[in-house]
Design an enzyme around this catalytic site. Structure first.
Site, PDB file in Angstrom:
ATOM      1  NE  ARG A 127      75.928  43.410  70.652  1.00  0.00           N
ATOM      2  CZ  ARG A 127      75.296  42.806  69.653  1.00  0.00           C
ATOM      3  NH1 ARG A 127      74.349  43.449  68.988  1.00  0.00           N
ATOM      4  NH2 ARG A 127      75.597  41.575  69.332  1.00  0.00           N
ATOM      5  CD  GLN A 174      77.507  40.193  64.389  1.00  0.00           C
ATOM      6  OE1 GLN A 174      78.228  40.701  65.258  1.00  0.00           O
ATOM      7  NE2 GLN A 174      76.190  40.225  64.452  1.00  0.00           N
ATOM      8  CG  ASP A 320      70.815  35.434  66.531  1.00  0.00           C
ATOM      9  OD1 ASP A 320      71.618  35.877  67.371  1.00  0.00           O
ATOM     10  OD2 ASP A 320      70.965  35.575  65.311  1.00  0.00           O
TER      11      ASP A 320
END
Ligand code: S3P
Length: 436
Positions: A127, A174, A320
């Site tokens: 990632r 994030q 999500d």
């Protein structure tokens, strides 16, 4: 069954009825242990997600010298060491499957006096981390990665950070959170501007810990050098885990399901908006606040759905929930179009590709686009689907299978424990037909 070979077999389910309570919010749980660790005093957490992702973050903090006790299920007592009390370790710090853990810890560790190395599992090791490395470097941090900005991350201590103003190119809570955590240690003001507002748990929680911070949707600013004071945190149930039950109860005829005390932060409720636009019957009852977050019981009744063009501006608020939304779209009448969701390609798996391939294996027409998909609602059949170790893909296909006549085998499901320990038992209790 454990390991990559773990699989489920699911098929036509019963109506979902009764009342369920899903585990604590993953985003809030990560932040609660991190901020508790650098606060002064003992932070008491209730409703902590007992998932592998959040436990990995707690373990990393323990390795950094923080005492965290678990007196009961979902309870944590974090003995804060203060902003400058973390201790370095030679050992690599394992974030497991958790992108949130690695990216937020990168921000926190970039500001320490010691070196550290963050590693992750096979999926996390693929990632992109450049999105945190580059803006942290602009603050003065020194971080090395593997080619392509991939983990492991080697973070060099002793850097003197300066607050800067960053306009993040991707809407990412994030990235924003990593910069704010580094900003706690920086000289001067750290300002983060986002192209679209994202979940603001870091900002809200810093304020709750008594740290001076200003934030409005899309902009957050703070100055380094203040202190955090320990608090009690009540973690709401995770809307992203509730999503599977919301979609299942909407799709399976005869269902009336209550999902208790779900976190309703407005930056998380895009799925409810999209499903309601498709015809879903989702009511909010018993609205109240829990630890500063809006919470409600959701009462979901079966309703026939029709396809929609998902509004691009709600994409970050349901980022999500696309695997679950794809299943709803597959069972809806007509066509559903998703765009503006290229971020799905860099989640725990490439969620556009894994969902498209899996739905096609079950007989649904899906056309992939670079930043979304076009899904033609139809009749689902049995088949074999690969979740590619992605927890939300596995749970989404478990829901899809409730509408099929044949059996659906879902491969590689062990990572469901990262976010939703006990999913199979709870799904069965509610009426789903699912065997592990
Ligand atoms: C999260 C932010 C989102 C989300 C992830 C949790 C967080 O990621 O997909 O599951 O806790 O901040 P991005 O910041 O990559 O959008």
């Amino acid at each position: 069954m454990s390991g990559a070979s773990a699989h489920w077999v699911a098929s036509l389910g019963n109506a979902l009825t009764g009342s369920v309570r899903v585990p604590g919010d993953k985003s809030v749980s990560h932040r609660a242990v991190m901020l508790g660790a650098i606060a002064e005093g003992t932070t008491r957490i209730r409703g902590f997600l007992e998932g592998e992702d959040t436990r990995a973050t707690a373990r990393v903090l323990c390795r950094l010298g923080v005492r965290i006790d678990a007196p009961g299920d979902g309870e944590r007592l974090v003995q804060g060491v203060g902003l400058n009390g973390l201790r370095g370790t030679e050992a690599a710090l394992d974030c497991g499957n958790a992108g949130t853990g690695m990216r937020l810890l990168a921000g926190l560790l970039a500001a320490q006096s010691f070196d550290s190395t963050l590693i992750g599992d096979e999926s996390l090791s693929k990632r992109p981390m450049r999105r945190v490395i580059d803006p942290l470097a602009a603050m003065g941090a020194r971080i090395e990665s593997e080619p392509g900005g991939l983990p492991p991350l080697r973070i060099f201590g002793g850097a003197r950070l300066r607050g800067v103003e960053t306009a993040t190119p991707v809407a990412s809570a994030q990235v924003k959170s990593a910069l704010l955590l580094a900003g706690l240690y920086a000289e001067g003001e750290t300002v983060v501007r986002e192209p679209h507002p994202t979940r603001d748990y870091t900002e809200r929680m810093l304020a709750a810990f008594g740290y001076p911070i200003e934030f409005t949707p899309g902009v957050a600013r703070l100055r380094g050098g203040h202190r955090l004071t320990a608090i009690d945190i009540d973690v709401p149930a995770d809307l992203s885990s509730a999503a599977f039950f919301i979609v299942a109860a909407t799709l399976v005829p005869g269902s009336v399901l209550r999902i208790e005390a779900v976190g309703m932060n407005p930056r998380r409720t895009g799925l409810l908006e999209a499903l309601r636009a498709m015809g879903a019957d989702i009511r909010e009852e018993n609205r109240h606040e829990q630890g500063g977050e809006p919470v409600a019981d959701l009462v979901v009744r079966h309703a026939p759905l029709h396809g929609i063009d998902v509004p691009v501006d709600i994409v970050p608020d349901m980022i999500d929930e696309f695997p679950a939304l794809f299943v709803a779209a597959a069972c809806a009448k007509g066509r559903t179009i998703v765009r503006g969701a290229a971020e799905l390609r860099v989640k725990e798996s490439d969620r556009i590709a894994t969902m498209a391939t899996g739905l096609r294996a079950l007989g649904i027409g899906v056309e992939e686009t670079p930043d979304g998909a076009v899904i033609e609602g139809g009749r689902l059949g049995g088949g074999v689907v690969e979740s590619h170790g992605d927890h939300r893909i596995a749970m989404s296909f478990a829901v899809a299978a409730q509408l099929t006549d044949g059996n659906v085998r879902i491969n590689d499901v062990a990572n469901v424990a990262t976010s939703f320990p006990g999913f199979v038992a709870l799904a069965r209790e509610a009426g789903m037909n699912l065997a592990d």
